[in-house]
Write a protein that holds these residues in place. Structure first.
Motif, PDB file in Angstrom:
ATOM      1  N   GLN A  63      31.640  50.900  55.201  1.00  0.00           N
ATOM      2  CA  GLN A  63      33.196  50.644  55.298  1.00  0.00           C
ATOM      3  C   GLN A  63      33.752  49.587  56.081  1.00  0.00           C
ATOM      4  N   LEU A  64      34.511  48.829  55.472  1.00  0.00           N
ATOM      5  CA  LEU A  64      35.213  47.878  56.157  1.00  0.00           C
ATOM      6  C   LEU A  64      36.579  48.246  56.255  1.00  0.00           C
ATOM      7  N   VAL A  65      37.037  47.959  58.021  1.00  0.00           N
ATOM      8  CA  VAL A  65      38.354  48.407  58.301  1.00  0.00           C
ATOM      9  C   VAL A  65      39.183  46.917  58.794  1.00  0.00           C
ATOM     10  N   LEU A  66      40.256  47.136  58.050  1.00  0.00           N
ATOM     11  CA  LEU A  66      41.132  45.792  58.600  1.00  0.00           C
ATOM     12  C   LEU A  66      42.517  46.432  58.806  1.00  0.00           C
ATOM     13  N   ASP A  67      43.219  45.600  59.609  1.00  0.00           N
ATOM     14  CA  ASP A  67      44.655  45.771  60.239  1.00  0.00           C
ATOM     15  C   ASP A  67      45.448  45.400  58.842  1.00  0.00           C
ATOM     16  N   THR A  68      46.832  46.202  58.803  1.00  0.00           N
ATOM     17  CA  THR A  68      47.572  45.776  57.829  1.00  0.00           C
ATOM     18  C   THR A  68      48.990  46.261  58.374  1.00  0.00           C
ATOM     19  N   ARG A  69      50.223  45.736  58.168  1.00  0.00           N
ATOM     20  CA  ARG A  69      51.547  46.439  58.489  1.00  0.00           C
ATOM     21  C   ARG A  69      52.562  45.980  57.335  1.00  0.00           C
ATOM     22  N   ASP A  70      53.085  46.646  56.487  1.00  0.00           N
ATOM     23  CA  ASP A  70      54.245  46.319  55.688  1.00  0.00           C
ATOM     24  C   ASP A  70      53.488  45.448  54.479  1.00  0.00           C
ATOM     25  N   LEU A  71      52.359  45.614  54.296  1.00  0.00           N
ATOM     26  CA  LEU A  71      51.688  44.672  53.106  1.00  0.00           C
ATOM     27  C   LEU A  71      51.620  45.438  51.780  1.00  0.00           C
ATOM     28  N   THR A  72      51.699  45.026  50.671  1.00  0.00           N
ATOM     29  CA  THR A  72      51.703  45.584  49.299  1.00  0.00           C
ATOM     30  C   THR A  72      50.087  44.980  48.978  1.00  0.00           C
ATOM     31  N   ILE A  73      49.125  46.074  49.011  1.00  0.00           N
ATOM     32  CA  ILE A  73      47.776  45.692  48.702  1.00  0.00           C
ATOM     33  C   ILE A  73      47.793  45.639  47.111  1.00  0.00           C
ATOM     34  N   GLU A  74      47.667  44.601  46.215  1.00  0.00           N
ATOM     35  CA  GLU A  74      47.516  44.672  44.997  1.00  0.00           C
ATOM     36  C   GLU A  74      46.036  44.881  44.319  1.00  0.00           C
ATOM     37  N   SER A  75      44.976  44.517  45.004  1.00  0.00           N
ATOM     38  CA  SER A  75      43.668  44.769  44.594  1.00  0.00           C
ATOM     39  C   SER A  75      42.848  44.455  45.488  1.00  0.00           C
ATOM     40  N   VAL A  76      41.569  44.972  45.420  1.00  0.00           N
ATOM     41  CA  VAL A  76      40.419  44.714  46.297  1.00  0.00           C
ATOM     42  C   VAL A  76      38.990  44.310  45.455  1.00  0.00           C
ATOM     43  N   HIS A  77      38.364  43.217  45.565  1.00  0.00           N
ATOM     44  CA  HIS A  77      37.389  43.001  44.684  1.00  0.00           C
ATOM     45  C   HIS A  77      36.129  42.515  45.641  1.00  0.00           C
ATOM     46  N   SER A  78      34.876  42.560  45.332  1.00  0.00           N
ATOM     47  CA  SER A  78      33.844  42.010  45.880  1.00  0.00           C
ATOM     48  C   SER A  78      33.824  40.548  45.363  1.00  0.00           C
ATOM     49  N   GLY A  79      32.943  39.610  46.228  1.00  0.00           N
ATOM     50  CA  GLY A  79      32.955  38.483  45.765  1.00  0.00           C
ATOM     51  C   GLY A  79      34.089  37.499  46.453  1.00  0.00           C
ATOM     52  N   GLU A  80      34.287  36.349  45.929  1.00  0.00           N
ATOM     53  CA  GLU A  80      35.074  35.448  46.608  1.00  0.00           C
ATOM     54  C   GLU A  80      36.280  35.138  45.577  1.00  0.00           C
ATOM     55  N   ASP A  81      36.634  35.935  44.599  1.00  0.00           N
ATOM     56  CA  ASP A  81      37.686  35.829  44.036  1.00  0.00           C
ATOM     57  C   ASP A  81      38.138  37.223  43.390  1.00  0.00           C
ATOM     58  N   ALA A  82      39.033  37.509  42.369  1.00  0.00           N
ATOM     59  CA  ALA A  82      39.411  38.504  41.842  1.00  0.00           C
ATOM     60  C   ALA A  82      38.626  38.851  40.717  1.00  0.00           C
ATOM     61  N   SER A  83      37.733  37.873  40.428  1.00  0.00           N
ATOM     62  CA  SER A  83      36.882  38.302  39.060  1.00  0.00           C
ATOM     63  C   SER A  83      35.721  39.112  39.601  1.00  0.00           C
ATOM     64  N   GLY A  84      35.434  39.545  40.624  1.00  0.00           N
ATOM     65  CA  GLY A  84      34.508  40.229  41.258  1.00  0.00           C
ATOM     66  C   GLY A  84      34.765  41.794  40.903  1.00  0.00           C
ATOM     67  N   ALA A  85      33.611  42.739  40.921  1.00  0.00           N
ATOM     68  CA  ALA A  85      33.983  44.100  40.841  1.00  0.00           C
ATOM     69  C   ALA A  85      35.017  44.773  41.796  1.00  0.00           C
ATOM     70  N   ALA A  86      36.010  45.627  41.165  1.00  0.00           N
ATOM     71  CA  ALA A  86      36.835  46.166  41.942  1.00  0.00           C
ATOM     72  C   ALA A  86      36.137  47.149  42.832  1.00  0.00           C
ATOM     73  N   LEU A  87      36.794  47.171  44.461  1.00  0.00           N
ATOM     74  CA  LEU A  87      36.131  47.989  45.331  1.00  0.00           C
ATOM     75  C   LEU A  87      37.136  49.134  45.651  1.00  0.00           C
ATOM     76  N   PRO A  88      36.698  50.343  45.837  1.00  0.00           N
ATOM     77  CA  PRO A  88      37.562  51.468  46.325  1.00  0.00           C
ATOM     78  C   PRO A  88      38.288  51.036  47.762  1.00  0.00           C
TER      79      PRO A  88
END
Length: 614
Positions: A63-88
């Motif tokens: 598990q990777l844990v990052l800091d955020t505050r008041d951000l809208t997260i739209e998607s998380v994917h593997s790889g170096e762009d949004a074409s990779g597999a969606a990650l939980p």
């Protein structure tokens, strides 16, 4: 300097980091950030993707844990762009200080993760300025990431102990895109606008998140040397270029003291007046307040301070905000050594006397036995901004001056030079520094005489702390004595004609608080304080005027509060205003008009002080 023991870390060896109470970040090491953002002034929004490259591909899921505050997260994917597999992923419940932990499930073999997101229009790090709030006719954006506000404009490990290199693609949207220049804390800033509003940046050196910076506005550039220059709004640039004409000499003086400048270029960006600090040491591009544009280069020690951070802070960084003094104490000492090298010891002595006076005032406010006066702070559960005061700066500097007196300049300078070289691009905590100091510099007898624990974990100042003296202030004190004995202010003019800004500041600080409005009127007639263009002098003059009820200064005070956003000035001036009869209503009326021009770093303090209902 003693030979370094073999047990000490070798130069640039990775150091284990202590837990950071102000960051959720956990998981695999991140080595590089690829950032792609659009800047939308109409929506007051940054939007795009942060791609994090791991130090090495994962052998197993983690598990990777990052800091955020008041951000809208739209998607998380593997790889170096949004074409990779969606990650939980999940976002934890928000904390008022720390924001939200973003938890991403990374699979075995993952080497990077791409997070698409948008910022909030109220993101605390971002100041969106309308054209009327600038020196021109165009909007402006700047960031202020220190201490833990980087997480409000990108998902990141927002800890000073976590470093990474970065590259960024920034596109400015809207009809003015071809007129607005984008800059970052990067090694390759452009010096002219791009017609398509697209800019690319690269910072090859690893930096912590609080040193990420972005500014977008109508800006021009003036070179000051082969590796130095200045950015400012067109109306401000000529004055700024004159004020900072000796920047190249400052860099050379710093290198002569403590080794080569490691960041390539050193440029300045003069921000609009709402910038909440005197300066911010963003690598390669220091942000500075226009309040130091006094016209006579009298306030440029602030630039020497931010330049010194290129070694103490940017090169060797406090591991957590509890260790903040390691950034600022070294930097204040370094700053005054630069000013001494450029302008002589008497000049540096004036700066030291003023700094020690500020320190004594802070200790008095906090209480001489308060743990808040320790160099090592304990800020868990609190906003780290609570610890950003003169204790870290001036008490930290006094520790270095004590070492200088104890071992001599030659040995101390050799130690500091080696310290910056050995731990370059790493973080340092208080315990490790104490061990390194005792092994690399001090003999057992010297360590006993220093009594480092009393400095680090004791209140106030230890017995025997140095006390600065200034020969140039002797004439100021003579003038104050003559004034107290009944001399008219006009009689003092012959001895004040060559005074520097620092001498005038010492004079104003030395005036008795019991002066009447008539007394201030005579002083103002002789020396024109109310109409001064020097922000430091105005900030010292206005509390005297408020205490005495000196009405001729009222309009200038209101204009200052409405147009200057520097927190150092605002907090004491609003406090002085609140202490006057009817002051709360007056303060709230001014604050209601001024607040839109202030950064969140300032309003977070002033909302409570003045009253958010304003």
């Amino acid at each position: 300097m003693p030979t370094l023991p073999a047990t000490l870390p070798q130069p640039n060896a990775a150091l284990p980091q202590p837990p950071d109470p102000h960051s959720y970040a956990q998981g695999p090491a991140l080595r590089h950030l690829r950032l792609a953002l659009t800047v939308d002034f109409a929506r007051r929004e940054l939007a795009g993707a942060a791609t994090w490259l791991l130090a090495e591909p994962l052998a197993s899921a983690i598990q990777l844990v990052l800091d955020t505050r008041d951000l809208t997260i739209e998607s998380v994917h593997s790889g170096e762009d949004a074409s990779g597999a969606a990650l939980p992923y999940t976002l934890a419940m928000p904390d008022a200080v720390l924001g939200q932990a973003l938890r991403v499930e990374l699979p075995a073999g993952a080497a990077s993760v791409c997070i698409r997101y948008r910022t909030s229009p109220e993101a605390a790090a971002l100041q969106w300025l309308a054209p009327a709030q600038t020196a021109g006719q165009h909007p402006f954006l700047f960031t202020q990431s220190q201490a833990i506000l980087a997480r409000t404009w990108l998902p990141c490990p927002d800890s000073p102990g976590r470093r990474f290199s970065y590259e960024a693609a920034v596109e400015v949207l809207g009809p003015e895109r071809g007129q607005l220049l984008a800059l970052m804390s990067a090694a390759d800033n452009p010096q002219a606008t791009a017609p398509d509003g697209r800019y690319h940046f690269r910072q090859p050196q690893p930096v912590p998140a609080y040193l990420l910076a972005l500014a977008v506005g109508r800006l021009d550039f003036a070179p000051l040397g082969e590796r130095t220059g200045i950015y400012a709004e067109p109306a401000t640039l000529p004055q700024a270029a004159h004020e900072f004409d000796e920047l190249n000499r400052m860099v050379q003086a710093a290198e002569q003291l403590y080794g080569p400048y490691r960041w390539g270029r050193y440029d300045l960006l003069v921000l609009p007046s709402s910038f909440p600090f005197g300066g911010m040491e963003n690598p390669c591009l220091t942000f500075v307040t226009p309040t130091i544009l006094a016209g006579d280069r009298s306030l440029t020690s602030l630039v020497a301070h931010e330049l010194a951070h290129s070694w103490s802070g940017n090169l060797v960084t406090n591991a957590t905000w509890n260790d903040f003094w390691l950034n600022e104490g070294f930097t204040v000492y370094f700053e005054r050594r630069i000013m001494e090298q450029l302008y002589g010891r008497p000049y540096a002595e004036m700066l030291q006397v003023l700094g020690e006076a500020d320190l004594q005032h802070t200790i008095q406010e906090l209480g001489s036995t308060s743990p808040a006066t320790h160099l090592r702070l304990h800020l868990a559960g609190r906003d780290p901004d609570d610890g950003l005061n003169d204790i870290a700066y001036e008490k930290g500097c006094l520790l270095l001056l004590t070492l200088e007196k104890l071992v001599g300049r030659v040995r101390l300078d050799a130690f500091i030079t080696e310290y910056f070289a050995r731990f370059a691009f790493q973080s340092m905590d208080t315990d490790r520094f104490a061990t390194y100091l005792s092994q690399a510099l001090l003999t057992p007898a010297e360590a006993s005489q220093l009594n480092l624990p009393a400095w680090l974990d004791g209140p106030g100042l230890p017995p025997g702390a140095p006390v600065a003296r200034s020969a140039r202030f002797a004439a100021v004190e003579e003038a104050l004595a003559r004034l107290a004995a009944g001399a008219a202010p006009a009689e003092l003019q012959p001895i004040t004609t060559e005074w520097s800004s620092q001498e005038w500041e010492h004079f104003l600080r030395g005036l008795p608080p019991t002066l009447s409005a008539a007394d201030l009127g005579q002083l103002d007639t002789a020396f024109h304080f109310t109409t001064s263009g020097n922000a430091e002098l105005l900030a010292a003059w206005f509390p005297l005027a408020l205490r005495a009820g000196y009405a001729p200064a009222d309009a200038a005070l209101e204009n200052f509060l409405r147009h200057v956003g520097r927190r150092k000035f605002l907090v004491p001036l609003y406090r002085a205003l609140l202490a006057t009869p009817g002051g709360r209503a007056r303060a709230q009326a001014i604050y209601r008009l001024a607040r839109p021009n202030y950064h969140s770093v300032a309003t977070s303090t002033l909302d409570e002080l003045v009253g958010r209902s304003a």
